[in-house]
Design an enzyme around this catalytic site. Structure first.
Site, short mmCIF file in Angstrom:
data_model
loop_
_atom_site.label_atom_id
_atom_site.label_comp_id
_atom_site.label_asym_id
_atom_site.label_seq_id
_atom_site.Cartn_x
_atom_site.Cartn_y
_atom_site.Cartn_z
N ASP A 217 -3.70 9.49 -5.12
CA ASP A 217 -2.28 9.39 -5.49
C ASP A 217 -2.08 8.78 -6.87
O ASP A 217 -2.97 8.12 -7.41
CB ASP A 217 -1.51 8.57 -4.45
N GLU B 58 -3.13 4.68 -2.41
CA GLU B 58 -3.57 3.40 -2.95
C GLU B 58 -2.44 2.68 -3.68
O GLU B 58 -2.31 1.46 -3.61
CB GLU B 58 -4.76 3.62 -3.90
#
Length: 410
Positions: A81, A176
């Protein structure tokens, strides 16, 4: 190697993989699933084995050992991400070869200029190939630079079998950026003795200390009445939020702190007279100071409740991750090998605390000690983000050298 880095990276950043804190799915956005599926195919094409992607979007793969020595299994991780701070949709990476060290106009129409005055480190990349945004999005070097470097390093090791190494595990994790990266990470299935996240910044970064972190959601409940007849009746929730913030030390905020200094950070504030909501993050390297900061928040809330009523302020506070130093120190050799690998490549290691967190912060407490290594990115999470391909190449070399040294020392 340089062309492979550019090709992979510019292709990867065009996939929108921003996470979403308000989502309750895993991963929180469909773009991460799309990206994970692509990586599964590319890992297989490279020649890795045991390539999997589970229902939660975690991608894992194996580079088998090419030595008979008993080498500990090591892992390399990056996250799928990108940050939520600025838009990551329709990223248009701009390649600047042989950068001259001067200001770069990212977007003439919007007058977005990357300048040495605002970013003093910029001239140090003179002569490098750097990749920037077009001034309308973030770049996504955090962490697609690290992810790209792992892919390129694995490809290189497969095509250069003369470099001996033990079994290497690779993992790409979702979410994350919103602190959920390791939430569903299967440490046992990963099967590494320890790992490295490729999630750092400029050349030489080697990090094994992170913040202790907590998040605090505060809801301020007011009483709304007509302002013309509000005397002794109205309770303005927005002003309650302002009052709460006024009790926090002004100088203990991100914009006034550095190094090992902790802070309180008001991340968001929205609402009206009836109800306002504030979200803070609390950070400190020292566990005792960290606990003291949380107690301070609780005490302020208690004082305001005594003043305005228990329903006036509602606090939800949760720990997010802890300083990984406590779990890295017993296996300090994993830091030493990374340090030696950098020195052997004429890279000066820059050991400093992470003023943030990585997946490694949580993974270290889950039984997988995981320091962090540089990737070559600068100015993460915004339109001025850029990455040096030359430094990315150095990061690939560090991955290869770490693998080689573990085999050599076995």
């Amino acid at each position: 190697m340089k062309q492979e880095l550019i090709e992979r990276f510019t292709r990867y950043v065009k996939i929108d993989t921003q996470s979403n804190e308000d989502s309750h799915t895993v991963p929180t956005t469909p773009g991460q699933i799309e990206f994970g599926k692509l990586l599964v195919e590319e890992l297989k094409e490279i020649g890795l084995t045991e390539v999997t992607m589970d229902d939660n979007g975690y991608v894992m793969a194996t580079l088998p050992a090419n030595t008979d020595k008993d080498v500990p299994v090591i892992g390399f991780l990056a996250h799928l991400d990108t940050a939520t701070d600025f838009t990551g949709k329709n990223v248009k990476p701009q390649i600047h070869e042989n950068f001259d060290g001067n200001a770069i106009t990212l977007n003439e129409e919007l007058n977005v200029v990357l300048t040495p005055e605002q970013f003093p480190e910029l001239p140090s990349y003179k002569g490098h190939t750097i990749i920037t945004t077009d001034g309308t999005t973030l770049l996504g070097a955090d962490d697609k630079a690290g992810l790209t470097e792992i892919m390129v390093a694995m490809n290189y090791l497969i095509h250069n079998p003369q470099i001996k190494h033990g079994k290497i595990r690779v993992a790409f994790t979702p979410d994350e950026e919103i602190g959920r990266g390791p939430a569903h990470f299967d440490v046992e299935a990963f099967g590494a003795s320890f790992a490295y996240t490729m999630d750092g910044g400029p050349l030489g970064g080697l990090e094994y200390e992170s913040f202790n972190a907590a998040g605090a959601k505060l809801t301020f409940n007011g009483t709304n009445t007509h302002p013309g007849t509000a005397k002794n009746k109205m309770r303005n929730a927005t002003k309650l939020a302002m009052e709460f913030n006024s009790y926090l030390p002004v100088e203990e905020a991100p914009e006034y702190t550095e190094g090992y200094e902790g802070f309180y950070h008001l991340l968001s504030l929205n609402g009206d007279v009836e109800q306002s909501k504030a979200y803070y993050i609390i950070r400190d390297f020292d566990r005792e100071n960290f606990e003291a900061r949380k107690h301070n928040v609780e005490n302020i809330v208690k004082q305001m409740q005594e003043k305005y009523g228990r329903d006036a302020v509602v606090l939800e506070m949760n720990d997010q991750y802890y300083n990984m130093l406590e779990k890295i120190e017993p296996v300090r050799e994993i830091v030493d090998i990374a340090y030696e690998a950098m020195k052997s490549l004429n890279i000066e290691p820059n050991i400093h605390p992470i003023r943030g967190g990585t997946d490694g912060s949580q993974l270290s407490y889950m039984g997988l000690p995981t320091p962090n290594i540089f990737t070559g990115g600068e100015n993460y999470h915004g339109k001025f983000e850029y990455v040096s391909v030359d430094v990315m190449e150095k990061a690939v070399q560090v991955i290869i050298e770490i693998a080689r040294r573990f085999e050599e020392q076995a």
